[in-house]
Each structure stands twice: as structure tokens, then as C-alpha cells.
Motif scaffolding. Structure first.
Motif: not given
Length: 752
Positions: A514-537
């Protein structure tokens, strides 16, 4: 020579303490079968489970475990090896009851039969267990029931000594109080109250029994009193779990006169819902149940909404010695700890020589103390982690109890459960007028930076190479500060799909964000099964706040949360969970926040005609129930005006009556990046997914595109949200389903 612990301290409820100065009533506890922690720890654990905080002189414990079990136990739940059965003779011998005592032996066999165990003969010594009793926890409590109950009924001196522990702390005047009796404690309470009914001027405002064996006929036959409610008891409420192996007969109201006086209620002990630590007889599990908590609090005239130290969903696990993830919130300077006097607070604040006058120093000090409680050998499992306002850790009940005991020194505000958040799964640009805005205004997201908190991202995907979309990938799932990842595989793929909807494009521009030229900073807060703790977020949110504070202008303009979890109204206010509090801070610091509303819009209901799916109101998840965010539901991607809201999309209102979701966006069969693509195979680059997880990045991308054209709105999220909602396209659906409708980027740009 083995030493025997001396009699535990007991304190009589005096006239000064029986009716407390604030009008509340004291609560007297009496525990049940089995070995127990020491009296102080046991009382503290019951306080935390029932009220969420230590209650001091408001509560008292009648402790008798040492009479039958010698030294104190440090564990909450024993684990035992599977055996072929229960050796009755050995149990009776352990209890100090001679095997020649035919009455004791008959009681033991009768209890077995009541539990559904048929002995081969009258003198059978080893009794096989049926399948449903083979869980270790069921065996432990059935063994304890046989041993402790036989010892109590057939050893007169033991019976008298145990009863004396309760009599010793009864009040000496006619002021009312409350009794909470667990398991065999209910037998002891009944006999003591019936014996003193005419001898002591006392009144029981409310008697609460949990996991009681009083409904078992064999137990009733051995009582020293008639099956009659003591006249000094004004009200009696009995709670039992369907699977409780001690409360074999769940109802006692029709066994005692006057009939119907006792109110029986079936509740699901919170430990019955756990695979790890299954324990339907757990005292903490009963006490932390909302119905039990409410019943006792009302009887004792204690505010059920009073501030707690330990959240209910944390205290509920105090009966099982396993680690659970928690967030320990540390007070900022100038705030008073729970149950702390003003003088104590001022003394702590003035204690500059300890170097704990700022929040960061407090957190470091508290973390070191917690590490000391855990011990070096357990640090790896405990995962003590320092955040901006919290300490994240995985602690046992024993360790949590010690933290609670030292909460004033550590400046602890509250201990929350670090609840699990999960990905929300179940052409679209034109629906929100993004294609027209790109052509007319050049709304491409240039120089706008958006954070994506998810499972990570496949940053070598060709979709992100065209415009060098991914600036950084940070892993927040490990202990310590976020770790910069150079090459992420995103094994789950959810984060890659979400990121591709916001930004980037294919080589030929046929598929683009939708905004093709925007930049993304990605944070891995969910594990490889798609779950994570509030603490990680929260760790990711801390990092975002830190980057924005260290730049002259806002570095990260917004963030996308295509994740969520359930909301428990008994633990915190709607929109005020720890993660919501931290998101609110970011919003008020100028960061736009888009959150998926959830995919709980349908529930399966069993009817006589079979299972059917029904739409469910008030299904907005957490943190989508936060006011200071834009929560996004899903709408049909091709013909939204015709087909309307996606069946899976969570509906409002929030539990406190607010309109949510705020908006809806395309969330069905959305084509975006596939993290499992095979190089040089274009057919595998993209795949379709559905869910509010897919709808939310549409709104994130729209806002990034808007800010790239109307840059004066950067850092002004309240104004952007008002404009977004005012310019939505109404699709004529219920407001609690569609919110304000579908965002319209063209109208936003025209009216800005």
C-alpha cells in the motif's frame, strides 16, 4: 536424630482485630490434606490467590499439617511414579493407625469404593486404580485423603490437637468473621463449630468450603456432630470442581439441615484447565476462581476491585511448582507501593545511598535481587530480563512468593502474567483508494518508517529488494536487549506476509504494498510457531521508544500489530493490560498504532441439530481494545459493500462499552509475500492468506502513504485518527461490526 519442627505460631483474633478499623471483617483460613509449606508462606499464598496481595492482620491461618506430616514441605504438588495401586496398609501405618483397627481399614476401603475402585476382597491390600484416576495428581490426593482422614478420625489425640489449632485463633468476642476451609479443613471446621456453638459468643458471617469431602457418606458417618449447620453460621457457600478426587460428592446442601441452607456451586478449578500441573483439588486454583474470590470478598466487605500485587492468573498457578512467565512492574519514583505507608515511601525515596532513585536503577537493583532469589543454577531457566518499566522472568511459585514478600524493598507495583499473543490468520488496494492516491498524489510512503511486530521477515525476498524496504530486523525473543539479525528466514511466514502488504513491490510493480516506498523495521516478537509473550512485545516497544527519543525527529512513525490474545476482565481494566499501557505511552509520544481486532467473530455452538457457527459480539481481543490505537476488522476484499464484514472478524463493543473496531479493511484471500519461496520460481513468491492480520497492514500502509504526502501530521496520532475515521466509507453495517467503515486515502488527502 531427626528434629521435629515446633508448633507453628498462631495468633488469636482479638477484639481489636476482629472488626478492622476500615469496617472489613477478618478472614480465617484452615487448610486441607497433605504436607504444606510453612505457615507464613501458606498464608501468603492463600492471600495472593484470593486477594492478590498480602493481607496482614486481616487474615489468619489455622495450620495443622505439621501434626501429621512433620516438617514443612516446600513443594506445592508432589509428583509420584505410576504404581499398580494404592497400598492401604502402608498408608494407615504412615498415618499411625494400626492395621488391626478394622474401622480404619473399612473407612479406607469405603473411600476407595466411593472413588469407583472395587477391591477384590475385604482384606485386599493393593487396590488397582481405574483409568481416570491414573493421573499422578489424582493418586496423590486420594492417597492423602485416605491417610489424613483415617488418622484424624481414629487417633483421638491427633483429632483433638488439630481441632485445638482452629480453636486457638477463634475470636474471643462476639464480632463476626469469615472462614475459608479447604478439603479436610471443612471437616475440622464443622466439628469445632458444632462443639463450641453454646460455649463461645462468636458468629460466622460466612463459611466458604472448597474441595470438601463432607458430602461423602463414609465421612459423614464418622463425624462427632449431627449433619446440621452450626447456629453461629449465617451463610455457607460450598464450591467443588467436577474432577476433584477429594470432593467425591459435589453437593452437601441436601445432606445438612436446614435443607437448602448451604449453597452448592460447581466451579472449574483453574488447575483443572492445565495439562502441566493438572490439579482439580488445588486450594490456590479454587481461591483464584472469580466466583470464590467475589464470594469471600463480599462477605469480608473487602473491595473486589482493590489494587492487587499479584494478578489472579499468576496466583492461580501457586499450587504447582513450575515456572510461569511474568512481568514484574516496577514503581517509578514518587509512587507508593501497595500496603506501604507514606512514611515508608518517603524513607525509600530518601534512600539515595542505595542508588535507586531513578527507574532504570530500581529495575537493575530489583533484577539482581530476583536473580539472587532464583540462584545461579536456575538463571538460564528463569530468563530474568530487564525492560524499561518491567522485569520479565519465568519464576516458580516459591520464587514469586519471595518477590511478593520483598515487594516494598523491590518497589514492585504489580506482578502480571506475561500472556501469550498469537498471529491472527484466518486486490485490495483499490478498496481503500490507495491506487488512486498513489497515482494522483504520489502517496507512496517515501521517507516514512513503520515498525512491524510479528514473526520476523524473510528479508531476502525479491519483493523487499526492489526498494530496499527492510531497514533492520530485531529479535526480541531472547533474553537481553534486542539482537540485530542480518538474515532472517521467518519460518512461520506470517510476518513476511504482513510486511509485504505494507511496503515493497515486485520487479514489474504488478504486486506492491500500500505504501511501496516506505521503510520497515521488523521486530521478531513471535516464535517460529506464531506465539510470543507480552514481555517480548514490550521489549520491542521499549526499543522503538528509545530510538524515537534519541532522534531529533520521530524515527519510527507507526507500528503494526497483527497479533493479539484473550482479555481477562478479572485481572485488569479493558485496554489497561501491561502491553496496552506501553502502547498508550508510544501513542502519546507521537507514534501511530494499528492493531488487528481478532478472528473470534464466530463461535461454534452445540445444538440438538448439531454444531453451528454463530457470530459473537464483545469478541475484541487484547490489545485491540486499547482506545489509543486504531483497531482493524476485516471486510470482503472484492465486494465489501455487497458481502460486508468477514465472518471471522471480531465484533464490538469492548467490555466497557466502547466502539471497536475503529475501521475495517480488506482481509480475505489477500495475496502477499511467501517466506517459503523457491528462488527463481515466480509462482512461489506470493501466496494468499485471510484474517484481520491481513486487514491491519492495509491501514498501516494507508497511514504511511498519507504521512508521506501530509508530513505536517507526523507525530500527531490523535488528529490523524480523527481524520481517518471522519473520512471512512460507510458500508451500512452495524457500527460494532464495521466501526466507522472502510478507510479512504483519497478523502483523507482531500480533507487534510
Amino acid at each position: 536424630m531427626a528434629t521435629r519442627r515446633s508448633k507453628p505460631r498462631s495468633r488469636k483474633i482479638t477484639k481489636d482485630s476482629s472488626r478492622l478499623v476500615d469496617g472489613t471483617l477478618p478472614v480465617l483460613y484452615i487448610h486441607g490434606i497433605g504436607s504444606q509449606p510453612n505457615p507464613d508462606d501458606l498464608k501468603r499464598n492463600w492471600d495472593l490467590a484470593l486477594f492478590g496481595r498480602e493481607m496482614g492482620e486481616r487474615t489468619h491461618m489455622a495450620y495443622w499439617a505439621d501434626i501429621l506430616h512433620g516438617g514443612e514441605s516446600t513443594s506445592r504438588t508432589k509428583s509420584v511414579n505410576e504404581k499398580s495401586g494404592i497400598n492401604v496398609d502402608a498408608l494407615l501405618k504412615d498415618a499411625g493407625v494400626s492395621e488391626e483397627n478394622e474401622d480404619a481399614l473399612n473407612l479406607s476401603h469405603a473411600l476407595m469404593k466411593t472413588a469407583g475402585i472395587e477391591p477384590a476382597g475385604v482384606r485386599t491390600r493393593v487396590l488397582p486404580l481405574p483409568a481416570f484416576m491414573r493421573k499422578p495428581i489424582a493418586r496423590v490426593f486420594l492417597e492423602a485423603l485416605v491417610k489424613d482422614t483415617a488418622a484424624y478420625f481414629f487417633r483421638p489425640k491427633v483429632r483433638e490437637e488439630i481441632q485445638k489449632r482452629l480453636r486457638d485463633i477463634l475470636p474471643s468476642d462476639n464480632e463476626p468473621f469469615v472462614i475459608v476451609a479447604h478439603s479436610q479443613g471443612s471437616i475440622i471446621t464443622l466439628e469445632v463449630l458444632n462443639a463450641i456453638v453454646n460455649n463461645m459468643p462468636i458468629q460466622i458471617e460466612h463459611l466458604v468450603t472448597i474441595g470438601s469431602p463432607l458430602g461423602i457418606r463414609e465421612v459423614q458417618d464418622l463425624l462427632s456432630c449431627p449433619l446440621k449447620v452450626p447456629g453461629i453460621v449465617k451463610a455457607w457457600h460450598n464450591f467443588a470442581d467436577p474432577l476433584d478426587p477429594v470432593a467425591l460428592d459435589k453437593g452437601i446442601g441436601n445432606d445438612f439441615t436446614p435443607y437448602g441452607f448451604i449453597v452448592d456451586e460447581m466451579v472449574v478449578n483453574t488447575h483443572s484447565l492445565q495439562i502441566d500441573g493438572f490439579n482439580p483439588h488445588s486450594a490456590a486454583g479454587y481461591l483464584a476462581h472469580p466466583k470464590v474470590r467475589t464470594d469471600v470478598s463480599r462477605a469480608a466487605r473487602i473491595d473486589t476491585h482493590a489494587r492487587f500485587l499479584v494478578a489472579r492468573d499468576v496466583a492461580t498457578n501457586f499450587a504447582v511448582e513450575t515456572r510461569q512467565p511474568v512481568l514484574i512492574e516496577i514503581l517509578e519514583p514518587g509512587y507508593q507501593a501497595i500496603n506501604e505507608t507514606i512514611e515508608e515511601m518517603r524513607e525509600h525515596e530518601a534512600n539515595k545511598e542505595q542508588g535507586r532513585t531513578d527507574l532504570a536503577s530500581r529495575i537493575d537493583y530489583a533484577a539482581k535481587q530476583i536473580e539472587g532469589i532464583v540462584g545461579k543454577q536456575n538463571l538460564k531457566d528463569a530468563r530474568v530480563d530487564r525492560l524499561r518499566r518491567f522485569i520479565a522472568a519465568r519464576l516458580t511459585p516459591t520464587e514469586l512468593s519471595l518477590v511478593a514478600q520483598k515487594h516494598k524493598e523491590l518497589r514492585v507495583y504489580a506482578v502480571w502474567k506475561s500472556t501469550m499473543k498469537r498471529k491472527l490468520i484466518h486486490r485490495s488496494g483499490r478498496v481503500i483508494q490507495a491506487d488512486a492516491a498513489q497515482a494522483s498524489y504520489g502517496a507512496l510512503g517515501r521517507d516514512i518508517r513503520w515498525a512491524v511486530l510479528d514473526t520476523g521477515v524473510r528479508n531476502d525476498h525479491p519483493h523487499f529488494q526492489t526498494h530496499h524496504t527492510i531497514e533492520a530486523v530485531w529479535d526480541c525473543t531472547k533474553t537481553g536487549r534486542p539482537v540485530l539479525i542480518k538474515q532472517d528466514r521467518d519460518s512461520d511466514g506470517h510476518g513476511t506476509h504482513v510486511a509485504g502488504i505494507i511496503a515493497g513491490s515486485s520487479d514489474d510493480e504488478s504486486i506492491r504494498g500500500i505504501a511501496p516506498l516506505s521503510k520497515l523495521v521488523v521486530y521478531k516478537v513471535l516464535d517460529d510457531k506464531g506465539s510470543g509473550e507480552d514481555a517480548w512485545i514490550i521489549k520491542a516497544l521499549d526499543h522503538i521508544a528509545e530510538q524515537n527519543e534519541n532522534n531529533s525527529d520521530i524515527y519510527i512513525d507507526g507500528l503494526n500489530l497483527s497479533l493479539g490474545g484473550p482479555y481477562d476482565a478479572t485481572v485488569y481494566g479493558c485496554g489497561f493490560s501491561p502491553i496496552c499501557v506501553e502502547l498508550r505511552r508510544l501513542w502519546r509520544a507521537g507514534v501511530l498504532i494499528c492493531v488487528a481486532s481478532g478472528n473470534e467473530g464466530q463461535v461454534e455452538v452445540t445444538t440438538p441439530e448439531g454444531d453451528v457457527n454463530l457470530n459473537s459480539p464483545m469478541s475484541i481481543g487484547d490489545p485491540a481494545n486499547l482506545e489509543d490505537c486504531i483497531s482493524v476488522g476485516s471486510v470482503n476484499s472484492d465486494k465489501p459493500n455487497l458481502y460486508g464484514i468477514s465472518s471471522f472478524s471480531s465484533r464490538g463493543p469492548t467490555s466497557d462499552g466502547r466502539l471497536k473496531p475503529d475501521v475495517v479493511a480488506p482481509g480475505e484471500r489477500i495475496r502477499s509475500c511467501n517466506s517459503r519461496f523457491r528462488k527463481n520460481t515466480e509462482a512461489t513468491l506470493y501466496r494468499e492468506e485471510s484474517g484481520t492480520s491481513m486487514a491491519t497492514p492495509h491501514v498501516s500502509g494507508l497511514l504511511a502513504a498519507f504521512l508521506s504526502v501530509r508530513r505536517e501530521f507526523k507525530g500527531r496520532p490523535d488528529e490523524v485518527k480523527k481524520l481517518l475515521l471522519r473520512t471512512c466509507t460507510d458500508i451500512q453495517r452495524d457500527r460494532y461490526h464495521q466501526g466507522h467503515g472502510i478507510p479512504n486515502l483519497m478523502r483523507m488527502l482531500l480533507e487534510a
